[in-house]
Design a protein around this motif. Sequence first.
Motif, short mmCIF file in Angstrom:
data_model
loop_
_atom_site.label_atom_id
_atom_site.label_comp_id
_atom_site.label_asym_id
_atom_site.label_seq_id
_atom_site.Cartn_x
_atom_site.Cartn_y
_atom_site.Cartn_z
N GLN A 125 0.82 -1.21 0.00
CA GLN A 125 0.00 0.00 0.00
C GLN A 125 0.86 1.26 0.00
N ASP A 126 0.69 2.06 -1.06
CA ASP A 126 1.35 3.35 -1.24
C ASP A 126 2.84 3.27 -1.50
N ARG A 127 3.42 2.07 -1.58
CA ARG A 127 4.81 1.97 -2.00
C ARG A 127 4.91 2.29 -3.49
N ALA A 128 6.07 2.78 -3.91
CA ALA A 128 6.24 3.25 -5.28
C ALA A 128 7.36 2.48 -5.98
N TYR A 129 7.09 2.10 -7.23
CA TYR A 129 8.04 1.29 -7.99
C TYR A 129 8.20 1.81 -9.42
N LEU A 130 9.39 1.66 -9.92
CA LEU A 130 9.70 1.93 -11.31
C LEU A 130 9.59 0.62 -12.08
N VAL A 131 8.89 0.64 -13.22
CA VAL A 131 8.73 -0.56 -14.05
C VAL A 131 9.17 -0.21 -15.46
N ASP A 141 14.87 5.43 -22.76
CA ASP A 141 15.62 4.37 -23.44
C ASP A 141 16.67 3.86 -22.46
N ASN A 142 16.63 2.58 -22.14
CA ASN A 142 17.57 2.04 -21.16
C ASN A 142 19.03 2.17 -21.60
N ALA A 143 19.26 2.32 -22.90
CA ALA A 143 20.63 2.45 -23.39
C ALA A 143 21.20 3.85 -23.14
N ASP A 144 20.37 4.82 -22.80
CA ASP A 144 20.81 6.20 -22.56
C ASP A 144 21.39 6.30 -21.15
N PRO A 145 22.65 6.73 -21.01
CA PRO A 145 23.25 6.83 -19.68
C PRO A 145 22.51 7.77 -18.73
N ALA A 146 21.74 8.70 -19.28
CA ALA A 146 21.02 9.65 -18.42
C ALA A 146 19.71 9.07 -17.88
N THR A 147 19.29 7.92 -18.39
CA THR A 147 17.98 7.37 -18.03
C THR A 147 17.82 7.08 -16.54
N PRO A 148 18.76 6.42 -15.86
CA PRO A 148 18.52 6.10 -14.44
C PRO A 148 18.22 7.32 -13.58
N ASP A 149 19.05 8.35 -13.65
CA ASP A 149 18.83 9.54 -12.82
C ASP A 149 17.51 10.21 -13.16
N LEU A 167 14.72 8.81 -14.47
CA LEU A 167 13.57 8.02 -14.03
C LEU A 167 13.41 8.06 -12.51
N ILE A 168 14.53 7.96 -11.81
CA ILE A 168 14.46 8.02 -10.34
C ILE A 168 13.93 9.36 -9.89
N ALA A 169 14.42 10.43 -10.51
CA ALA A 169 13.94 11.77 -10.16
C ALA A 169 12.46 11.92 -10.45
N ALA A 170 12.00 11.36 -11.58
CA ALA A 170 10.58 11.46 -11.94
C ALA A 170 9.71 10.72 -10.95
N ALA A 171 10.14 9.52 -10.53
CA ALA A 171 9.37 8.74 -9.57
C ALA A 171 9.31 9.44 -8.22
N GLU A 172 10.44 9.95 -7.77
CA GLU A 172 10.47 10.62 -6.47
C GLU A 172 9.66 11.91 -6.49
N ALA A 173 9.70 12.62 -7.62
CA ALA A 173 8.92 13.86 -7.72
C ALA A 173 7.42 13.57 -7.69
N ARG A 174 7.02 12.48 -8.35
CA ARG A 174 5.59 12.16 -8.44
C ARG A 174 5.08 11.53 -7.14
N ARG A 209 22.81 -0.07 -10.59
CA ARG A 209 23.96 0.55 -9.91
C ARG A 209 23.61 1.92 -9.36
N VAL A 210 22.80 2.67 -10.10
CA VAL A 210 22.39 3.99 -9.64
C VAL A 210 21.28 3.89 -8.60
N LEU A 211 20.36 2.96 -8.82
CA LEU A 211 19.21 2.83 -7.93
C LEU A 211 19.57 2.26 -6.57
N GLY A 212 20.49 1.30 -6.53
CA GLY A 212 20.83 0.62 -5.29
C GLY A 212 21.17 1.56 -4.14
N PRO A 213 22.12 2.46 -4.30
CA PRO A 213 22.45 3.38 -3.20
C PRO A 213 21.30 4.30 -2.83
#
Length: 271
Positions: free
Chosen positions: A6-12, A67-75, A77-84, A127-131
Amino acid sequence: MDLQLQDRAYLVTGGSRGLGFAAAEALVAEGGRVLLSGPHEASLDAAAARLERGAPADGRVAWAVADNADPATPDRLIAAAEARFDRLDGALVSVGGTPQGTVATTPDEAWRTAFESVFLGAVRLARVLGPRLAGSEAGRAGAASIAGTGGSVIFVLASSVRVPLAELAVSNGLFPGLAGVVKMLADELGPSGTRINAILPVRIATERVREVDALSGNPDEVRARRSEDIPLRRYGEPEEFGRVAAFLLSPAASYITGAMIPVDGGSIRAI
């Protein structure tokens, strides 16, 4: 069982269709919130609309083109999830498919493209998400609690982790390596309470599997024939995969990490 989602947030990632969508659907059904990602805006918007029809009208579903191949994608997506959602508790990383071909017939460029997207894209995201998960409230609670409410990451891999597949040289080359990464990350992230696992799906009845079956003839006839090689004598349904993914991402799976979980009807004969 209460999965405590309940109310936990995940990136898919790859969440607009197939296995990614099935996982997102299960998470939302259990009260979770999801950020879908994928390469196509229209399909993401349509997938989000489908999920929202079965969820409370409280903004449980969001999406971002990536695009998962883009090096900028992890930061991003994480920022988008946390902002939302103001938090992020984990991710399902659907690494994507690989081209067909033998070692002899697969050109260098196909290997490079798959490595950037399938292999390095998944590794970079974890690697980016773990920490970040380790530094979150959930991560701190998981490290301090036997119950383990820390973050969770899943890689969606393939049976080529255990058994080489005919005509899929790239899958045979890259996926066992990703399984090794999962094992290493389980060691590296475990002390912080963050768990990482992989799911090995086989013959789940998604649109993509039907498309692949159609390459060998009538897809219904191909499905019936291939079902004879599965101990349960049938293909899996996407929701069967989704329920396993939701469980592994949830605190209910608090003592499972570094595992390769088959969702295969018994197809993988390797011990």
